[in-house]
Design a protein around this motif. Structure first.
Motif, PDB file in Angstrom:
ATOM      1  N   GLY A  55      -5.467   4.538  -1.077  1.00  0.00           N
ATOM      2  CA  GLY A  55      -4.899   3.416  -0.334  1.00  0.00           C
ATOM      3  C   GLY A  55      -5.888   2.688   0.546  1.00  0.00           C
ATOM      4  N   ASN A 241       2.137  14.448   2.419  1.00  0.00           N
ATOM      5  CA  ASN A 241       2.148  13.077   1.910  1.00  0.00           C
ATOM      6  C   ASN A 241       2.648  12.098   2.964  1.00  0.00           C
ATOM      7  OD1 ASN A 241       1.186  13.820  -0.612  1.00  0.00           O
ATOM      8  ND2 ASN A 241       3.233  14.123  -1.471  1.00  0.00           N
ATOM      9  N   GLU A 242       3.682  12.495   3.698  1.00  0.00           N
ATOM     10  CA  GLU A 242       4.196  11.639   4.773  1.00  0.00           C
ATOM     11  C   GLU A 242       3.139  11.443   5.852  1.00  0.00           C
ATOM     12  OE1 GLU A 242       7.771  13.347   6.270  1.00  0.00           O
ATOM     13  OE2 GLU A 242       8.901  13.060   4.410  1.00  0.00           O
ATOM     14  N   ASP A 245       0.456   9.090   4.584  1.00  0.00           N
ATOM     15  CA  ASP A 245       0.957   7.709   4.603  1.00  0.00           C
ATOM     16  C   ASP A 245       0.925   7.141   6.017  1.00  0.00           C
ATOM     17  OD1 ASP A 245       1.391   7.728   1.886  1.00  0.00           O
ATOM     18  OD2 ASP A 245       3.538   8.196   2.034  1.00  0.00           O
ATOM     19  N   SER A 249      -1.284   3.936   7.227  1.00  0.00           N
ATOM     20  CA  SER A 249      -0.667   2.806   7.909  1.00  0.00           C
ATOM     21  C   SER A 249      -1.431   2.439   9.175  1.00  0.00           C
ATOM     22  CB  SER A 249       0.793   3.138   8.256  1.00  0.00           C
ATOM     23  OG  SER A 249       1.385   2.097   9.014  1.00  0.00           O
TER      24      SER A 249
END
Length: 346
Positions: A55, A241-242, A245, A249
């Motif tokens: 990402g 994973n959370e 993320d 962000s």
């Protein structure tokens, strides 16, 4: 008249000192791309904070004139050779960095006589779902390494479930590209000189130093955690994973302070076994060694590297901010380090 002139000179000198002083005391808290000038540099260099995960490539969409800035540099400076990172990780497995593990039992000790009947049943159930995991028992792979095989099996299942359309294939390919690897490939494409800031010896010394503060784990504790991981891997992976993320962000928002804080938590989460047993004190030691310690080592090299070569420096964003971050340390050496975000908005 002379008195008035002297007062003006002293005042201007004071203002100049204050500007430089304020630049040093105003710690950077926002922005990922910074321009380095001054201190007799022949040409400007640039410092980019990267994200060592999926990402991170998305940040390039928000950096104006990235292509022209990157190609204007004739040298690319990175932490390590990320393209050969898997090979480096394999070398580490056989190094002192695993000194917190007690030796695996003698060859006649196997999962059959280490695990309880209930634990054997749990291990057999996951092997039954993926026959390739039989290697864990056939090769008597120690639990701390067996966890990695189970992780890969779980990720393979998730990937097969996600890749149900051609669009997903394209999007996953773009998202999975690691920014550091992309930049290194780009540098080689433009025939830029590529320099690594970390030597293998320095990284090894840091890993060994961290290991000395980690309590010794017995193979029985490893086996217990292997079973715990099998029973809870969905929850553990979902949490990780959370968390990743969330870090991504914050990275895309270019918040240096919060990113550094969250990234250190993530560093320990990467090693599931360590995250299971380390204390807050060890986490702080890890931050000191992996971030502050490496920053100090890099600052012994960067000034000479950028002195006569326009360089594009790409390191983890967690190394940029803070009192001991690269930006502040460069400013203390009288370099001008300015956020390109501010330059682009003016």
């Amino acid at each position: 008249m002379r008195t008035n002139l002297l007062i003006i000179i002293v005042f201007l000198a004071f203002i100049g000192c204050r500007v430089k002083h304020n630049q040093q005391e105003s710690l950077p808290n926002h922005g990922l791309l910074w321009k380095i000038t001054g201190n007799d540099l022949q040409s400007p260099s640039y410092l980019l904070g990267t994200f060592h995960g999926q990402g991170g490539m998305l940040i390039l969409d928000s950096i104006q004139s990235f292509d022209s800035i990157f190609t204007s540099s004739n040298q690319f400076i990175c932490e390590i050779d990320f393209m050969n990172a898997p090979k480096l990780l394999l070398e580490k497995k056989d190094s002192k960095s695993s000194s917190y593990l007690k030796p695996w039992p003698v060859t006649d000790s196997t999962y059959e006589n280490i695990l309880t009947d209930k634990q054997k049943s749990i291990l057999d159930s996951v092997i039954k779902k993926d026959k390739s995991l039989q290697i864990i028992k056939d090769w008597n792979i120690r639990p701390s390494k067996a966890i990695n095989f189970i992780k890969r099996s779980h990720r393979k299942d998730n990937k097969n479930n996600k890749l149900s359309s051609k669009d997903n294939l394209v999007n996953d390919s773009i998202k999975s590209m690691i920014l550091d690897v992309y930049l290194q490939q780009l540098a080689k494409r433009f025939n830029m000189n590529v320099v690594e800031l970390d030597s293998k010896e320095e990284l090894q010394n840091i890993n060994d130093s961290i290991s000395r503060y980690i309590p010794l784990i017995s193979y029985c504790s490893e086996a217990d955690f292997l079973i715990y991981y099998i029973q809870n891997y969905s929850k553990i992976d979902s949490f990780k994973n959370e968390h990743m993320d969330k870090i991504l962000s914050i990275y895309l928002q270019q918040d240096l302070n919060l990113f550094e804080q969250l990234q250190m938590e993530e560093n320990l989460q990467i090693n599931t076994l360590l995250s299971y047993i380390v204390s807050d004190d060890v986490k702080e030691i890890q931050k000191t060694l992996l971030i502050d310690g490496r920053n100090n080592l890099w600052m012994n090299k960067i000034p000479n590297l950028i002195k006569s070569n326009s360089s594009f420096i790409a390191v983890g964003a967690g190394h940029l901010g803070g009192e001991k971050g690269l930006i502040n340390q460069l400013r203390r050496l009288n370099y001008s380090v300015v956020s390109m975000e501010k330059t682009n908005t003016n």
